[in-house]
Design a protein around this motif. Sequence first.
Motif, PDB file in Angstrom:
ATOM      1  N   UNK A 253      -4.228   6.703   0.933  1.00  0.00           N
ATOM      2  CA  UNK A 253      -4.249   5.278   1.276  1.00  0.00           C
ATOM      3  C   UNK A 253      -5.656   4.709   1.260  1.00  0.00           C
ATOM      4  N   UNK A 254      -6.678   5.539   1.576  1.00  0.00           N
ATOM      5  CA  UNK A 254      -8.033   4.976   1.636  1.00  0.00           C
ATOM      6  C   UNK A 254      -8.616   4.694   0.256  1.00  0.00           C
ATOM      7  N   UNK A 255      -7.906   5.054  -0.800  1.00  0.00           N
ATOM      8  CA  UNK A 255      -8.346   4.701  -2.150  1.00  0.00           C
ATOM      9  C   UNK A 255      -7.582   3.510  -2.703  1.00  0.00           C
ATOM     10  N   UNK A 256      -6.857   2.819  -1.829  1.00  0.00           N
ATOM     11  CA  UNK A 256      -6.079   1.644  -2.223  1.00  0.00           C
ATOM     12  C   UNK A 256      -6.480   0.464  -1.346  1.00  0.00           C
ATOM     13  N   UNK A 257      -6.796  -0.667  -1.973  1.00  0.00           N
ATOM     14  CA  UNK A 257      -7.131  -1.883  -1.240  1.00  0.00           C
ATOM     15  C   UNK A 257      -6.133  -2.973  -1.604  1.00  0.00           C
ATOM     16  N   UNK A 258      -5.607  -3.643  -0.595  1.00  0.00           N
ATOM     17  CA  UNK A 258      -4.585  -4.673  -0.802  1.00  0.00           C
ATOM     18  C   UNK A 258      -5.036  -5.970  -0.130  1.00  0.00           C
ATOM     19  N   UNK A 259      -4.838  -7.098  -0.805  1.00  0.00           N
ATOM     20  CA  UNK A 259      -4.966  -8.411  -0.168  1.00  0.00           C
ATOM     21  C   UNK A 259      -3.690  -9.185  -0.446  1.00  0.00           C
TER      22      UNK A 259
ATOM     23  N   UNK B 258      -6.847   0.164  -6.990  1.00  0.00           N
ATOM     24  CA  UNK B 258      -6.700   1.598  -6.741  1.00  0.00           C
ATOM     25  C   UNK B 258      -7.878   2.296  -7.407  1.00  0.00           C
ATOM     26  N   UNK B 259      -8.570   3.153  -6.658  1.00  0.00           N
ATOM     27  CA  UNK B 259      -9.773   3.813  -7.159  1.00  0.00           C
ATOM     28  C   UNK B 259      -9.491   5.270  -7.549  1.00  0.00           C
TER      29      UNK B 259
ATOM     30  N   UNK C  52      12.196  -1.502  -0.647  1.00  0.00           N
ATOM     31  CA  UNK C  52      12.348  -0.409   0.316  1.00  0.00           C
ATOM     32  C   UNK C  52      11.189  -0.395   1.307  1.00  0.00           C
ATOM     33  N   UNK C  53       9.963  -0.529   0.794  1.00  0.00           N
ATOM     34  CA  UNK C  53       8.794  -0.489   1.671  1.00  0.00           C
ATOM     35  C   UNK C  53       8.659  -1.757   2.512  1.00  0.00           C
ATOM     36  N   UNK C  54       9.042  -2.902   1.947  1.00  0.00           N
ATOM     37  CA  UNK C  54       8.975  -4.142   2.719  1.00  0.00           C
ATOM     38  C   UNK C  54       9.918  -4.092   3.917  1.00  0.00           C
TER      39      UNK C  54
ATOM     40  N   UNK D 248       0.826  -1.202   0.000  1.00  0.00           N
ATOM     41  CA  UNK D 248       0.000   0.000   0.000  1.00  0.00           C
ATOM     42  C   UNK D 248       0.865   1.258   0.000  1.00  0.00           C
ATOM     43  N   UNK D 249       1.909   1.277   0.817  1.00  0.00           N
ATOM     44  CA  UNK D 249       2.802   2.436   0.860  1.00  0.00           C
ATOM     45  C   UNK D 249       3.511   2.633  -0.473  1.00  0.00           C
TER      46      UNK D 249
END
Length: 412
Positions: free
Chosen positions: A305-311, A330-331, A359-361, A294-295
């Motif tokens: 972030x609230x316009x991105x959904x991750x599973x 991503x919306x 980097x984000x992980x 997400x980041x």
Amino acid sequence: SELSATPSSIHARRAMRFLLPAALVAFGAVEAATCADHTCAAGTKKKADIDAVDDGGDAAATCCEVDDTKCASHTCAAGTKPKDGSAGTDKGADDAAAAAACCEDDPAVTPVPVTGTATFVAHATTEQAQTAVHTMLAELLSVNTVDITVTVTSVQKMSTGSRRLDGHGGVFTHTAEFAVHFADLAAATAGHKKLTELTTADAEASLATQLEAAGGHSDADAEWAVTVVDPTSCAVFACPVGQKPKEGVAATAQGTTPATTCCETDSVSTVMEITGTMDFTATGTAANVQTAVQNMLTAQLNVPAHDVTITATATGAAAGEQQFAVEYTVRYATADAAMAGHNTLKGLTLEEAATALKTELVAAGVTVPATFTVEKTDQQPEQTVPLTPTASGSFEAGMAAAAVMAVLALHP
């Protein structure tokens, strides 16, 4: 050797190790290091007329000073950070040029604005009034000037007894709309408190000082008035795509689920989605992997972030290295924005995607192998129904009057 020497002779020899170099310098046998021998670090420069001065053992402090033409002298705005290796880069002629040359987005920081409107009367031009308010806010709130924007509109005040001052064009009522950006909500809340507790007398005294410094003058009756928006209220919350602000809740506190508190489904809105997958090997929890992806996406696409959904789904031993299969959505509010986002992700090479994701992980506490690779797919945008915030703050598809909208295929 010291093993066969007396204690007094040992101390004498040790003392000579420190005293001899200084003595040689004092008697001219060895020259002391001067600033002429020192090269200043990137972003700093030699002080004027300093070459012949003894560096005093701390050459950087003695011989050098910050070069105000370089990025080392520029403070990046809230939500941005200095670019790596930019200290010695020319920063340009103004703040906009410096921001482009010296700074980049900091995905770890989401600035929180405090906005408001102030009105006052003064013998000052629009530019002088704008400068005065800008400086006044910077000093009052102890923030950098790059974190403040001020826009002033001015209307000439034709009141009895008003006088013209040369160069100031008479008496004006100035309306200043301002935004001060803070690094986090706590700082923004403290800034809001300072502004709301500022007395009229203190405000007018501070304003008068800054107007004089800017070349203007305050009126005897400055008529200062200010309204400030609470940064914790619904008034400043940007609703997710497919949502709109509820009526009558602008002053309501956002709470822990602001989308639920502040927003409702916008049945006439268009929601465009881009979807894709990422597959990679790492060691960590699915929750941390979701946070990392997400980041990465919010940073790459510049979306909230609230316009991105991750599973994220993991296969393999829970205590060791696992294969993660990640799906994202991503919306966007428009087809053009969705296509631009799609093209951004599609344009990432596998190497670039792996670097950004790694980097984000790591930042999220996930361990990645020495050779880290990622496989990805990027789907074309599709049009969907608006989303409805649930009681938990997550989103589910809302049923509009016409049921599910048709898929809109766009050219890649």
